[in-house]
Write an enzyme that holds these catalytic residues in place. Structure first.
Site, PDB file in Angstrom:
ATOM      1  N   PRO A 167       0.814  -1.225   0.000  1.00 40.37           N
ATOM      2  CA  PRO A 167       0.000   0.000   0.000  1.00 40.37           C
ATOM      3  C   PRO A 167       0.840   1.264   0.000  1.00 40.37           C
ATOM      4  CG  PRO A 167       0.013  -0.961   2.182  1.00 40.37           C
ATOM      5  CD  PRO A 167       0.777  -1.914   1.293  1.00 40.37           C
ATOM      6  N   CYS A 168       1.521   1.486  -1.089  1.00 40.52           N
ATOM      7  CA  CYS A 168       2.397   2.653  -1.166  1.00 40.52           C
ATOM      8  C   CYS A 168       1.583   3.949  -1.140  1.00 40.52           C
ATOM      9  CB  CYS A 168       3.248   2.590  -2.431  1.00 40.52           C
ATOM     10  SG  CYS A 168       2.305   2.243  -3.916  1.00 40.52           S
TER      11      CYS A 168
END
Length: 174
Positions: A142-143
């Site tokens: 989940p950048c």
DNA sequence: GAAGAGTTGTACT
DNA sequence: AGTACAACTCTTC
């Protein structure tokens, strides 16, 4: 692990979610590359090139990942960390940065400095950002939860920014 | 609030 | 091995 990567047969799958088509490519170790939700399966597959070129369509291998990602795109609270990922191309720092990124709770955001600290070097925030840029696992890592120190969504090169903003809004609203 | 300098890591030549 | 580039952060104007 005796088998080399080049000798390994990759498999891929593409499926439709609430936000669009998502393509995932995996090997023996786990998911090697994943795309963001795209409008068409063709675009999604194009996102995971060239890995997908040497992969065969095996939806049966990723029924679990498909379900999780589809649920996530639908706004459900699922743990994408359950999906095994293969960080073969990643250097130790990058791998650590990705791992720290997965550690971020849904709906929360962390700064690149925090990410860099988790990766080993506090001052490597820039490098951490690059690690995210080289991130091929899209939703799995989940950048989009990683923002600049000021809280603004910095960079996120290209068309990923609107999507990430959307993801953040979804998670926050959840 | 905006601009410039400083650090660290990765990728490419 | 060396050079160029990058999704940053901090200090200062």
């Amino acid at each position: 692990m005796a088998k080399s990567r080049s000798d390994e047969q990759l498999t891929y799958d593409v499926f439709d979610t609430d936000m669009g088509w998502v393509a995932i490519v995996g090997g023996d170790q786990g998911i090697v590359r994943a795309s963001l939700p795209e409008a068409t399966p063709e675009t999604a597959l194009d996102f995971v090139q060239p890995e997908v070129s040497m992969a065969i369509h095996s939806p049966d291998e990723y029924v679990d990942a498909r379900m999780l990602i589809a649920a996530y795109c639908a706004g459900e609270a699922v743990d994408l960390t359950n999906i095994p990922i293969d960080t073969r191309d990643a250097t130790p720092f990058t791998r650590n940065a990705w791992e720290a990124c997965r550690s971020i709770p849904a709906g929360e955001t962390r700064s690149y400095g925090w990410l860099a600290e988790q990766a080993g070097n506090v001052k490597a925030a820039r490098g951490a950002g690059q690690a995210m840029a080289r991130n091929k696992l899209a939703l799995l890592v989940p950048c989009h939860r990683v923002v600049s120190s000021t809280g603004a969504l910095h960079g996120f090169g290209g068309a990923g920014l609107p999507l990430k903003s959307r993801l953040l809004g979804m998670e926050a609203n959840r």
